[in-house]
Design a protein around this motif. Structure first.
Motif, mmCIF file in Angstrom:
data_model
loop_
_atom_site.group_PDB
_atom_site.id
_atom_site.type_symbol
_atom_site.label_atom_id
_atom_site.label_comp_id
_atom_site.label_asym_id
_atom_site.label_seq_id
_atom_site.Cartn_x
_atom_site.Cartn_y
_atom_site.Cartn_z
ATOM 1 N N THR A 32 -51.953 49.933 -8.634
ATOM 2 C CA THR A 32 -53.026 48.979 -8.376
ATOM 3 C C THR A 32 -54.390 49.531 -8.730
ATOM 4 O OG1 THR A 32 -53.185 49.671 -6.069
ATOM 5 C CG2 THR A 32 -51.770 47.782 -6.555
ATOM 6 N N ARG A 33 -54.613 50.832 -8.518
ATOM 7 C CA ARG A 33 -55.927 51.392 -8.824
ATOM 8 C C ARG A 33 -56.181 51.309 -10.320
ATOM 9 N NH1 ARG A 33 -57.162 57.110 -6.591
ATOM 10 N NH2 ARG A 33 -55.033 57.272 -7.285
ATOM 11 N N GLU A 34 -55.244 51.797 -11.117
ATOM 12 C CA GLU A 34 -55.431 51.801 -12.559
ATOM 13 C C GLU A 34 -55.494 50.384 -13.116
ATOM 14 O OE1 GLU A 34 -53.048 53.512 -10.916
ATOM 15 O OE2 GLU A 34 -53.798 55.538 -11.104
ATOM 16 N N TYR A 35 -54.659 49.486 -12.611
ATOM 17 C CA TYR A 35 -54.652 48.119 -13.106
ATOM 18 C C TYR A 35 -55.970 47.409 -12.774
ATOM 19 C CZ TYR A 35 -53.148 43.481 -14.385
ATOM 20 O OH TYR A 35 -53.067 42.257 -14.989
ATOM 21 N N GLY A 36 -56.466 47.603 -11.550
ATOM 22 C CA GLY A 36 -57.727 46.983 -11.153
ATOM 23 C C GLY A 36 -58.882 47.435 -12.024
ATOM 24 N N VAL A 37 -58.927 48.717 -12.328
ATOM 25 C CA VAL A 37 -59.974 49.253 -13.206
ATOM 26 C C VAL A 37 -59.803 48.688 -14.608
ATOM 27 C CG1 VAL A 37 -60.870 51.361 -14.281
ATOM 28 C CG2 VAL A 37 -60.323 51.347 -11.838
ATOM 29 N N HIS A 38 -58.559 48.607 -15.064
ATOM 30 C CA HIS A 38 -58.251 48.054 -16.392
ATOM 31 C C HIS A 38 -58.770 46.615 -16.508
ATOM 32 C CE1 HIS A 38 -55.864 46.975 -19.951
ATOM 33 N NE2 HIS A 38 -55.401 45.956 -19.258
ATOM 34 N N VAL A 39 -58.502 45.795 -15.495
ATOM 35 C CA VAL A 39 -58.945 44.396 -15.511
ATOM 36 C C VAL A 39 -60.472 44.332 -15.523
ATOM 37 C CG1 VAL A 39 -59.040 42.250 -14.162
ATOM 38 C CG2 VAL A 39 -56.863 43.440 -14.470
ATOM 39 N N ALA A 40 -61.118 45.132 -14.668
ATOM 40 C CA ALA A 40 -62.580 45.125 -14.617
ATOM 41 C C ALA A 40 -63.166 45.490 -15.982
ATOM 42 C CB ALA A 40 -63.076 46.090 -13.543
ATOM 43 N N GLN A 41 -62.619 46.522 -16.589
ATOM 44 C CA GLN A 41 -63.123 46.945 -17.894
ATOM 45 C C GLN A 41 -62.848 45.893 -18.966
ATOM 46 O OE1 GLN A 41 -61.214 50.789 -18.086
ATOM 47 N NE2 GLN A 41 -62.970 51.807 -17.176
ATOM 48 N N ALA A 42 -61.701 45.237 -18.897
ATOM 49 C CA ALA A 42 -61.372 44.193 -19.876
ATOM 50 C C ALA A 42 -62.370 43.041 -19.803
ATOM 51 C CB ALA A 42 -59.952 43.679 -19.649
ATOM 52 N N LEU A 43 -62.910 42.804 -18.608
ATOM 53 C CA LEU A 43 -63.883 41.727 -18.424
ATOM 54 C C LEU A 43 -65.325 42.219 -18.544
ATOM 55 C CD1 LEU A 43 -62.147 39.847 -15.497
ATOM 56 C CD2 LEU A 43 -62.533 38.971 -17.793
ATOM 57 N N GLY A 44 -65.495 43.511 -18.838
ATOM 58 C CA GLY A 44 -66.837 44.058 -18.955
ATOM 59 C C GLY A 44 -67.538 44.178 -17.613
ATOM 60 N N GLN A 45 -66.760 44.328 -16.538
ATOM 61 C CA GLN A 45 -67.308 44.417 -15.189
ATOM 62 C C GLN A 45 -67.415 45.875 -14.749
ATOM 63 O OE1 GLN A 45 -64.262 42.383 -13.022
ATOM 64 N NE2 GLN A 45 -64.824 40.372 -13.763
ATOM 65 N N ASP A 46 -68.283 46.114 -13.790
ATOM 66 C CA ASP A 46 -68.370 47.402 -13.128
ATOM 67 C C ASP A 46 -67.179 47.481 -12.172
ATOM 68 O OD1 ASP A 46 -68.899 49.581 -11.505
ATOM 69 O OD2 ASP A 46 -70.879 48.880 -10.874
ATOM 70 N N PRO A 47 -66.271 48.446 -12.343
ATOM 71 C CA PRO A 47 -65.107 48.549 -11.454
ATOM 72 C C PRO A 47 -65.472 48.684 -9.976
ATOM 73 C CG PRO A 47 -64.770 49.917 -13.385
ATOM 74 C CD PRO A 47 -66.201 49.428 -13.434
ATOM 75 N N GLU A 48 -66.667 49.160 -9.677
ATOM 76 C CA GLU A 48 -67.105 49.286 -8.285
ATOM 77 C C GLU A 48 -67.342 47.920 -7.643
ATOM 78 O OE1 GLU A 48 -67.183 52.190 -6.656
ATOM 79 O OE2 GLU A 48 -66.637 53.265 -8.478
ATOM 80 N N ARG A 49 -67.547 46.894 -8.472
ATOM 81 C CA ARG A 49 -67.770 45.532 -7.973
ATOM 82 C C ARG A 49 -66.499 44.692 -8.017
ATOM 83 N NH1 ARG A 49 -72.043 43.220 -11.612
ATOM 84 N NH2 ARG A 49 -71.622 41.336 -10.426
ATOM 85 N N LEU A 102 -71.225 44.854 0.483
ATOM 86 C CA LEU A 102 -72.533 44.275 0.790
ATOM 87 C C LEU A 102 -73.681 44.934 0.016
ATOM 88 C CD1 LEU A 102 -72.078 43.719 4.616
ATOM 89 C CD2 LEU A 102 -71.997 42.005 2.784
ATOM 90 N N GLU A 103 -73.380 45.980 -0.739
ATOM 91 C CA GLU A 103 -74.410 46.633 -1.547
ATOM 92 C C GLU A 103 -74.636 45.916 -2.873
ATOM 93 O OE1 GLU A 103 -73.152 50.679 -2.073
ATOM 94 O OE2 GLU A 103 -73.261 51.116 0.089
ATOM 95 N N HIS A 104 -73.776 44.959 -3.193
ATOM 96 C CA HIS A 104 -73.838 44.270 -4.482
ATOM 97 C C HIS A 104 -74.286 42.826 -4.294
ATOM 98 C CE1 HIS A 104 -71.715 47.707 -6.116
ATOM 99 N NE2 HIS A 104 -70.769 47.548 -5.202
ATOM 100 N N GLU A 105 -74.988 42.320 -5.297
ATOM 101 C CA GLU A 105 -75.404 40.920 -5.284
ATOM 102 C C GLU A 105 -74.181 40.007 -5.404
ATOM 103 O OE1 GLU A 105 -78.231 38.367 -8.137
ATOM 104 O OE2 GLU A 105 -79.115 40.264 -7.432
ATOM 105 N N THR A 106 -73.232 40.416 -6.268
ATOM 106 C CA THR A 106 -71.966 39.687 -6.406
ATOM 107 C C THR A 106 -70.837 40.704 -6.545
ATOM 108 O OG1 THR A 106 -72.131 39.544 -8.828
ATOM 109 C CG2 THR A 106 -73.000 37.664 -7.546
ATOM 110 N N ILE A 107 -69.639 40.263 -6.153
ATOM 111 C CA ILE A 107 -68.432 41.057 -6.360
ATOM 112 C C ILE A 107 -67.382 40.153 -7.001
ATOM 113 C CG2 ILE A 107 -68.879 42.690 -4.474
ATOM 114 C CD1 ILE A 107 -66.777 41.113 -2.794
ATOM 115 N N TYR A 108 -66.340 40.786 -7.533
ATOM 116 C CA TYR A 108 -65.248 40.056 -8.161
ATOM 117 C C TYR A 108 -64.002 40.216 -7.295
ATOM 118 C CZ TYR A 108 -68.321 40.594 -12.194
ATOM 119 O OH TYR A 108 -69.401 40.580 -13.047
#
Length: 167
Positions: A36-53, A129-135
């Motif tokens: 799940t960790r690697e897949y979640g990061v993979h999805v975030a990167q595929a969408l051009g998202q910050d994995p922390e969000r 709560l540190e982010h304006e939006t999260i995914y």
């Protein structure tokens, strides 16, 4: 008839109904890295998202028999002891993959804290709560929603805590 890739999910319909603004994001379903960790990061990167969000949803069963929903940043791992403490349980154990659909109504990789079969107590990692939006997952593999974490936590009546393993 094949469904359109950008068809609204139940999560999106619930957010619409509760008047919680969101932005849908879609990605191609496919083979990602295992875990799940690697897949979640993979999805975030595929969408051009910050994995922390990009928050992944994990479900655990407490020693009392109750279920809990934990949402943490994609690169992180859930600390079961911290999660148990945050949930007020003696201990918690992650749900077996074979039980995810029966308990949540979602499949592994498409589990969302919004719209589960039952409203389980939810706890987000405090960084939400540190982010304006999260995914979060939009309830199916290939779809996410970007949402204001304050509005999401209010909708879910969720709390926050430090529930991840330190890096």
């Amino acid at each position: 008839m094949a469904k359109k890739k950008d068809e609204k999910t139940n999560v999106m319909r619930i957010l619409d109904q509760k008047k919680v603004p969101y932005t849908p994001h879609f990605y191609e379903e496919g083979e990602g890295p295992e875990g799940t960790r690697e897949y979640g990061v993979h999805v975030a990167q595929a969408l051009g998202q910050d994995p922390e969000r990009a928050f992944k949803t994990l479900v655990a069963k407490g020693a009392s028999g109750g279920y809990y929903v934990f949402d943490i940043p994609a690169p992180d791992s859930l600390d079961l002891k911290k999660a148990a403490k945050a949930a007020g349980e003696k201990s918690v154990e992650l749900l077996a993959v074979k039980d995810i659909t029966a308990v949540t109504g979602y499949v592994r990789g498409g589990c969302s804290p919004v719209g589960m079969k039952k409203a389980y107590p939810a706890i987000f990692h405090e960084t939400a709560l540190e982010h304006e939006t999260i995914y979060i997952s939009a309830g199916k593999i290939g779809a996410q929603v970007e949402v204001d974490p304050k509005a999401l936590l209010a909708l879910l009546r969720a709390g926050t805590a430090d529930i991840v393993v330190p890096r």
